[in-house]
Design an enzyme around this catalytic site. Sequence first.
Site, mmCIF file in Angstrom:
data_model
loop_
_atom_site.group_PDB
_atom_site.id
_atom_site.type_symbol
_atom_site.label_atom_id
_atom_site.label_comp_id
_atom_site.label_asym_id
_atom_site.label_seq_id
_atom_site.Cartn_x
_atom_site.Cartn_y
_atom_site.Cartn_z
ATOM 1 N N LYS A 1 -6.789 -4.325 7.850
ATOM 2 C CA LYS A 1 -7.386 -4.730 6.564
ATOM 3 C C LYS A 1 -6.881 -3.836 5.424
ATOM 4 O O LYS A 1 -6.473 -4.323 4.373
ATOM 5 C CB LYS A 1 -8.925 -4.628 6.623
ATOM 6 N N ARG B 1 -20.499 -6.101 6.346
ATOM 7 C CA ARG B 1 -20.420 -5.878 7.800
ATOM 8 C C ARG B 1 -21.675 -6.333 8.522
ATOM 9 O O ARG B 1 -21.758 -6.191 9.749
ATOM 10 C CB ARG B 1 -20.237 -4.386 8.070
ATOM 11 N N ARG C 1 -3.180 6.179 14.742
ATOM 12 C CA ARG C 1 -3.227 6.270 13.276
ATOM 13 C C ARG C 1 -3.397 7.724 12.832
ATOM 14 O O ARG C 1 -4.118 8.507 13.451
ATOM 15 C CB ARG C 1 -4.406 5.449 12.742
ATOM 16 N N ARG D 1 -8.379 10.720 12.056
ATOM 17 C CA ARG D 1 -9.778 10.536 11.642
ATOM 18 C C ARG D 1 -10.716 10.860 12.796
ATOM 19 O O ARG D 1 -10.412 10.575 13.954
ATOM 20 C CB ARG D 1 -10.004 9.075 11.218
ATOM 21 N N ARG E 1 -16.978 1.443 18.187
ATOM 22 C CA ARG E 1 -16.887 0.688 16.919
ATOM 23 C C ARG E 1 -16.610 -0.787 17.189
ATOM 24 O O ARG E 1 -17.120 -1.661 16.479
ATOM 25 C CB ARG E 1 -15.776 1.273 16.036
HETATM 26 P P1 AP5 Z 1 -5.515 -0.123 8.966
HETATM 27 O O1 AP5 Z 1 -4.865 -0.964 7.911
HETATM 28 O O2 AP5 Z 1 -5.903 1.275 8.629
HETATM 29 O O3 AP5 Z 1 -6.730 -0.930 9.638
HETATM 30 P P2 AP5 Z 1 -8.191 -1.274 9.105
HETATM 31 O O4 AP5 Z 1 -8.492 -2.657 9.539
HETATM 32 O O5 AP5 Z 1 -8.301 -0.967 7.640
HETATM 33 O O6 AP5 Z 1 -8.991 -0.243 10.021
HETATM 34 P P3 AP5 Z 1 -10.185 0.786 9.745
HETATM 35 O O7 AP5 Z 1 -10.330 1.630 11.000
HETATM 36 O O8 AP5 Z 1 -9.954 1.549 8.474
HETATM 37 O O9 AP5 Z 1 -11.349 -0.161 9.633
HETATM 38 P P4 AP5 Z 1 -12.801 0.133 9.943
HETATM 39 O O10 AP5 Z 1 -13.344 -1.149 9.484
HETATM 40 O O11 AP5 Z 1 -13.217 0.558 11.269
HETATM 41 O O12 AP5 Z 1 -13.061 1.484 9.148
HETATM 42 P P5 AP5 Z 1 -13.667 1.754 7.713
HETATM 43 O O13 AP5 Z 1 -12.886 2.837 7.118
HETATM 44 O O14 AP5 Z 1 -13.890 0.485 6.965
HETATM 45 O O15 AP5 Z 1 -4.526 -0.111 10.237
HETATM 46 C C1 AP5 Z 1 -4.844 0.636 11.397
HETATM 47 C C2 AP5 Z 1 -3.578 1.300 11.941
HETATM 48 O O16 AP5 Z 1 -2.701 0.275 12.401
HETATM 49 C C3 AP5 Z 1 -2.785 2.096 10.890
HETATM 50 O O17 AP5 Z 1 -2.216 3.225 11.499
HETATM 51 C C4 AP5 Z 1 -1.682 1.118 10.414
HETATM 52 O O18 AP5 Z 1 -0.516 1.808 10.024
HETATM 53 C C5 AP5 Z 1 -1.461 0.285 11.685
HETATM 54 N N1 AP5 Z 1 -1.127 -1.112 11.400
HETATM 55 C C6 AP5 Z 1 -1.618 -1.896 10.405
HETATM 56 N N2 AP5 Z 1 -1.102 -3.141 10.477
HETATM 57 C C7 AP5 Z 1 -0.277 -3.131 11.570
HETATM 58 C C8 AP5 Z 1 0.539 -4.145 12.179
HETATM 59 N N3 AP5 Z 1 0.624 -5.399 11.675
HETATM 60 N N4 AP5 Z 1 1.233 -3.804 13.291
HETATM 61 C C9 AP5 Z 1 1.167 -2.542 13.798
HETATM 62 N N5 AP5 Z 1 0.413 -1.540 13.275
HETATM 63 C C10 AP5 Z 1 -0.303 -1.845 12.160
HETATM 64 O O19 AP5 Z 1 -15.133 2.281 8.122
HETATM 65 C C11 AP5 Z 1 -15.323 3.523 8.748
HETATM 66 C C12 AP5 Z 1 -16.803 3.748 8.984
HETATM 67 O O20 AP5 Z 1 -17.509 3.762 7.710
HETATM 68 C C13 AP5 Z 1 -17.522 2.652 9.791
HETATM 69 O O21 AP5 Z 1 -17.395 2.863 11.192
HETATM 70 C C14 AP5 Z 1 -18.968 2.811 9.304
HETATM 71 O O22 AP5 Z 1 -19.560 3.927 9.886
HETATM 72 C C15 AP5 Z 1 -18.787 3.108 7.807
HETATM 73 N N6 AP5 Z 1 -18.764 1.880 6.992
HETATM 74 C C16 AP5 Z 1 -17.716 1.426 6.238
HETATM 75 N N7 AP5 Z 1 -18.052 0.284 5.622
HETATM 76 C C17 AP5 Z 1 -19.337 0.006 5.973
HETATM 77 C C18 AP5 Z 1 -20.223 -1.069 5.680
HETATM 78 N N8 AP5 Z 1 -19.854 -2.098 4.888
HETATM 79 N N9 AP5 Z 1 -21.451 -1.049 6.240
HETATM 80 C C19 AP5 Z 1 -21.860 -0.016 7.040
HETATM 81 N N10 AP5 Z 1 -21.056 1.023 7.371
HETATM 82 C C20 AP5 Z 1 -19.802 1.032 6.848
#
Ligand code: AP5
Length: 212
Positions: free
Chosen positions: A13, A88, A127, A159, A170
């Site tokens: 994402k 979410r 990552r 991270r 997760r």
């Molecule tokens: P990346 O683009 O970083 O993936 P992402 O989908 O953004 O993954 P996140 O882990 O950031 O999502 P998340 O939803 O768990 O975490 P968030 O920070 O929102 O890509 C991942 C890796 O793959 C990278 O290394 C990239 O280079 C690689 N990659 C990308 N595309 C690729 C491809 N096509 N092929 C190969 N490799 C690829 O949330 C973290 C925490 O915050 C949550 O667990 C929760 O505790 C809290 N939180 C955040 N938002 C909320 C909410 N709305 N409600 C409640 N808690 C929340």
Amino acid sequence: MRLILFGAPGVGKGTQARKITLKAGIPQISTGDILRQQIRSGSPLGQKAKEFTDQGNLVPDELILDIIRDRLGKPDCAPGFILDGFPRTVAQAEGLEQLLGEMESQLDAVIALEVGDEAIVQRLSSRRVCRSCGEVYNVLLEEIPKVCRHCGEAAIEQRADDREETIRHRLGVFNRQTAPLLDFYRERGLLKSIDGDRAVEDVHQELMGLLA
Ligand code: AP5
């Protein structure tokens, strides 16, 4: 354009949102990035959020909705935005609907990226991120530099929630609390899905095609 990029942790994402932002000139709003900034700054919100994020659990809906209300009210969101990692839960999606109604605005699309669990575990455990600016790297795709290519700081690290056990937790949280939103947005005629398990650029091209 008002868009949600939807999907499990690690589907890409953030990677795709940053590419759309560069082309479309609308901001990426990542609740995960906002929470990590708050945690780094040691604010009361950050201190409260840390106990949830470190364990891979969701931060309470009220805190997240306050963050979103504040962020969507900023002038740079007037032409549109890309939501990444929000909503979410059904309560968050309902809160967003209410907020957009108050702003006399509405979503244009919800695009779900689909990637299998094992590929996600592999991606996330490989990552690395810059602690200073949030730039994202992956040891499977590139050699990790000593200093960040974006901000020049020597702050590239893993991270805390990208350890295998926490990644699997997760994914469970996603399946239980977030996946029901697929039906929520399907019923509203907003949902489109694409295969996210392809090269970053291929996913981007299909995404842009859906938004054209
Ligand atoms: P990346 O683009 O970083 O993936 P992402 O989908 O953004 O993954 P996140 O882990 O950031 O999502 P998340 O939803 O768990 O975490 P968030 O920070 O929102 O890509 C991942 C890796 O793959 C990278 O290394 C990239 O280079 C690689 N990659 C990308 N595309 C690729 C491809 N096509 N092929 C190969 N490799 C690829 O949330 C973290 C925490 O915050 C949550 O667990 C929760 O505790 C809290 N939180 C955040 N938002 C909320 C909410 N709305 N409600 C409640 N808690 C929340």
